[in-house]
Design a protein around this motif. Structure first.
Motif, PDB file in Angstrom:
ATOM      1  N   THR A 238      96.670 -15.098   6.566  1.00 12.80           N
ATOM      2  CA  THR A 238      96.901 -16.350   7.284  1.00 12.80           C
ATOM      3  C   THR A 238      97.228 -17.468   6.306  1.00 12.80           C
ATOM      4  O   THR A 238      98.114 -18.299   6.557  1.00 12.80           O
ATOM      5  N   ALA A 239      96.517 -17.510   5.174  1.00 15.35           N
ATOM      6  CA  ALA A 239      96.786 -18.527   4.165  1.00 15.35           C
ATOM      7  C   ALA A 239      98.187 -18.350   3.573  1.00 15.35           C
ATOM      8  O   ALA A 239      98.901 -19.325   3.323  1.00 15.35           O
TER       9      ALA A 239
ATOM     10  N   ASN B 153      97.851 -27.964  16.848  1.00 14.53           N
ATOM     11  CA  ASN B 153      96.990 -28.156  15.679  1.00 14.53           C
ATOM     12  C   ASN B 153      95.632 -28.732  16.055  1.00 14.53           C
ATOM     13  O   ASN B 153      94.632 -28.476  15.376  1.00 14.53           O
ATOM     14  N   LEU B 154      95.579 -29.500  17.135  1.00 17.41           N
ATOM     15  CA  LEU B 154      94.304 -30.059  17.582  1.00 17.41           C
ATOM     16  C   LEU B 154      93.360 -28.981  18.107  1.00 17.41           C
ATOM     17  O   LEU B 154      92.168 -29.231  18.271  1.00 17.41           O
ATOM     18  N   GLN B 155      93.897 -27.784  18.352  1.00 21.51           N
ATOM     19  CA  GLN B 155      93.037 -26.671  18.792  1.00 21.51           C
ATOM     20  C   GLN B 155      92.233 -26.079  17.639  1.00 21.51           C
ATOM     21  O   GLN B 155      91.330 -25.280  17.866  1.00 21.51           O
ATOM     22  N   GLY B 156      92.559 -26.459  16.400  1.00 20.11           N
ATOM     23  CA  GLY B 156      91.806 -25.972  15.252  1.00 20.11           C
ATOM     24  C   GLY B 156      92.667 -25.191  14.284  1.00 20.11           C
ATOM     25  O   GLY B 156      93.797 -24.783  14.591  1.00 20.11           O
ATOM     26  N   ALA B 157      92.112 -24.980  13.077  1.00 28.32           N
ATOM     27  CA  ALA B 157      92.859 -24.314  12.013  1.00 28.32           C
ATOM     28  C   ALA B 157      93.167 -22.863  12.355  1.00 28.32           C
ATOM     29  O   ALA B 157      94.217 -22.341  11.979  1.00 28.32           O
TER      30      ALA B 157
ATOM     31  N   ALA C 145      93.753 -21.453  15.358  1.00 33.77           N
ATOM     32  CA  ALA C 145      94.874 -21.377  16.294  1.00 33.77           C
ATOM     33  C   ALA C 145      96.181 -21.717  15.596  1.00 33.77           C
ATOM     34  O   ALA C 145      97.203 -21.050  15.799  1.00 33.77           O
ATOM     35  N   ALA C 146      96.157 -22.753  14.748  1.00 32.90           N
ATOM     36  CA  ALA C 146      97.365 -23.132  14.018  1.00 32.90           C
ATOM     37  C   ALA C 146      97.787 -22.027  13.059  1.00 32.90           C
ATOM     38  O   ALA C 146      98.979 -21.753  12.893  1.00 32.90           O
ATOM     39  N   GLY C 147      96.804 -21.381  12.419  1.00 36.59           N
ATOM     40  CA  GLY C 147      97.119 -20.301  11.492  1.00 36.59           C
ATOM     41  C   GLY C 147      97.758 -19.115  12.189  1.00 36.59           C
ATOM     42  O   GLY C 147      98.717 -18.521  11.682  1.00 36.59           O
ATOM     43  N   ARG C 148      97.234 -18.770  13.361  1.00 35.34           N
ATOM     44  CA  ARG C 148      97.824 -17.652  14.113  1.00 35.34           C
ATOM     45  C   ARG C 148      99.246 -17.972  14.552  1.00 35.34           C
ATOM     46  O   ARG C 148     100.137 -17.118  14.479  1.00 35.34           O
ATOM     47  N   PHE C 149      99.446 -19.198  14.998  1.00 36.43           N
ATOM     48  CA  PHE C 149     100.799 -19.623  15.381  1.00 36.43           C
ATOM     49  C   PHE C 149     101.724 -19.558  14.177  1.00 36.43           C
ATOM     50  O   PHE C 149     102.886 -19.165  14.294  1.00 36.43           O
ATOM     51  N   GLN C 150     101.213 -19.926  13.014  1.00 34.45           N
ATOM     52  CA  GLN C 150     102.020 -19.906  11.796  1.00 34.45           C
ATOM     53  C   GLN C 150     102.418 -18.487  11.429  1.00 34.45           C
ATOM     54  O   GLN C 150     103.537 -18.240  10.957  1.00 34.45           O
ATOM     55  N   VAL C 151     101.512 -17.525  11.618  1.00 38.75           N
ATOM     56  CA  VAL C 151     101.838 -16.127  11.330  1.00 38.75           C
ATOM     57  C   VAL C 151     103.002 -15.665  12.210  1.00 38.75           C
ATOM     58  O   VAL C 151     103.972 -15.051  11.734  1.00 38.75           O
ATOM     59  N   VAL C 152     102.920 -15.959  13.511  1.00 35.19           N
ATOM     60  CA  VAL C 152     103.963 -15.532  14.452  1.00 35.19           C
ATOM     61  C   VAL C 152     105.298 -16.188  14.118  1.00 35.19           C
ATOM     62  O   VAL C 152     106.336 -15.521  14.029  1.00 35.19           O
ATOM     63  N   THR C 153     105.285 -17.499  13.913  1.00 36.54           N
ATOM     64  CA  THR C 153     106.548 -18.203  13.633  1.00 36.54           C
ATOM     65  C   THR C 153     107.113 -17.833  12.266  1.00 36.54           C
ATOM     66  O   THR C 153     108.335 -17.842  12.086  1.00 36.54           O
TER      67      THR C 153
ATOM     68  N   GLY D 210      96.460 -24.815  -0.491  1.00 34.62           N
ATOM     69  CA  GLY D 210      95.561 -25.675  -1.240  1.00 34.62           C
ATOM     70  C   GLY D 210      95.089 -26.855  -0.421  1.00 34.62           C
ATOM     71  O   GLY D 210      93.935 -27.286  -0.515  1.00 34.62           O
ATOM     72  N   ALA D 211      95.998 -27.412   0.401  1.00 35.02           N
ATOM     73  CA  ALA D 211      95.627 -28.547   1.238  1.00 35.02           C
ATOM     74  C   ALA D 211      94.610 -28.148   2.305  1.00 35.02           C
ATOM     75  O   ALA D 211      93.819 -28.970   2.759  1.00 35.02           O
ATOM     76  N   ALA D 212      94.630 -26.875   2.704  1.00 40.67           N
ATOM     77  CA  ALA D 212      93.707 -26.385   3.732  1.00 40.67           C
ATOM     78  C   ALA D 212      92.601 -25.528   3.133  1.00 40.67           C
ATOM     79  O   ALA D 212      92.024 -24.672   3.817  1.00 40.67           O
ATOM     80  N   ALA D 213      92.283 -25.753   1.848  1.00 36.52           N
ATOM     81  CA  ALA D 213      91.306 -24.905   1.157  1.00 36.52           C
ATOM     82  C   ALA D 213      89.957 -24.879   1.861  1.00 36.52           C
ATOM     83  O   ALA D 213      89.248 -23.866   1.842  1.00 36.52           O
ATOM     84  N   GLY D 214      89.593 -25.990   2.503  1.00 34.65           N
ATOM     85  CA  GLY D 214      88.309 -26.044   3.185  1.00 34.65           C
ATOM     86  C   GLY D 214      88.221 -25.129   4.390  1.00 34.65           C
ATOM     87  O   GLY D 214      87.129 -24.884   4.904  1.00 34.65           O
ATOM     88  N   ARG D 215      89.378 -24.620   4.856  1.00 37.04           N
ATOM     89  CA  ARG D 215      89.407 -23.726   6.027  1.00 37.04           C
ATOM     90  C   ARG D 215      89.728 -22.289   5.643  1.00 37.04           C
ATOM     91  O   ARG D 215      89.830 -21.439   6.512  1.00 37.04           O
ATOM     92  N   VAL D 216      89.898 -22.043   4.345  1.00 38.59           N
ATOM     93  CA  VAL D 216      90.254 -20.700   3.878  1.00 38.59           C
ATOM     94  C   VAL D 216      88.999 -19.977   3.410  1.00 38.59           C
ATOM     95  O   VAL D 216      88.204 -20.524   2.642  1.00 38.59           O
TER      96      VAL D 216
END
Length: 236
Positions: free
Chosen positions: A3-4, A130-134, A136-144, A201-207
């Protein structure tokens, strides 16, 4: 980890690669050299960012790292500048996406407000996601990311097919030679398409396990995207 990596690849692959081949074509081999320099520079910056995240895994991202080391004022200025650069880029991405939809929605582009309104609407849809959380955004990012890679992989397959047949198509309209005086202009265009390698790196707190996964995701994502860009842009 995956995801990262998708955050990095998805953050880098955007409007740039779909408009840059035409813009870099007049530069010829200077454009190819610009890609090499841009990829090397992005890899160095990516390594630095990933090592910072690994050294301070308790920080929630680059802004927090800078603020912790250099003080809150530096963190604020960096965070503000980064935020402004992101939403300026989002405006370009939103308009580009809207313009790509024009052939399919001609009635929406009949007025001067059609393109900007559609662009704003697309940005709001992604914002709500993105307001649904990291996660959900990460899963969407994988698909796109997969969807964005498919046309680029198709171009690579076409290039490899031409090479397998002798590469005669590449001699019909030869590239202009390398011209050092044009490297800076070509490099500016190429590096624009590589922005986004800082996403993990910007999302390190969620990785999970950022000391390990941010480093791997940042370097792998940057190298993979840079290689794809070099082949696709040069091939086209």
């Amino acid at each position: 980890m995956w995801t990262a990596t998708a955050l990095v690849v998805g953050g880098m692959i955007g409007a740039g690669i779909f408009v840059l081949p035409a813009q870099l074509a007049p530069f010829g081999w200077t454009g190819v050299a610009a890609w090499g320099v841009a990829i090397a520079g992005a890899m160095l910056l990516a390594w630095l960012i990933s090592r910072l995240a690994a050294a301070m895994p308790q920080a929630t991202g680059l802004i927090a790292i800078l603020g912790e080391v250099h003080g809150p004022l530096a963190g604020l200025l960096f965070g503000w500048s980064y935020w402004v650069s992101v939403w300026c880029a989002n405006a370009v991405i939103g308009l580009t996406a809207a313009q790509y939809l024009a052939p399919f929605l001609p009635e929406a582009f009949a007025t001067k407000t059609g393109t900007p309104l559609l662009g704003v609407g697309l940005i709001w849809l992604i914002t709500l996601l993105n307001l649904q959380g990291a996660r959900a955004a990460g899963r969407f990012q994988v698909v796109t990311t997969v969807l964005k890679l498919l046309p680029l992989l198709a171009v690579i397959a076409i290039v490899l097919t031409f090479l397998a047949r002798g590469g005669g198509q590449f001699t019909v309209s030869p590239h202009p030679g390398y011209r050092p005086g044009e490297l800076t202009s070509a490099l500016t265009l190429a590096f624009y398409a590589l922005v986004g390698f800082e996403a993990a790196g910007a999302a390190a707190g969620r990785v999970r396990d950022p000391a390990r996964n941010v480093v791997r995701a940042t370097l792998a994502g940057t190298a993979l995207t840079g290689l794809i860009y070099l082949i696709v842009c040069t091939g086209i």
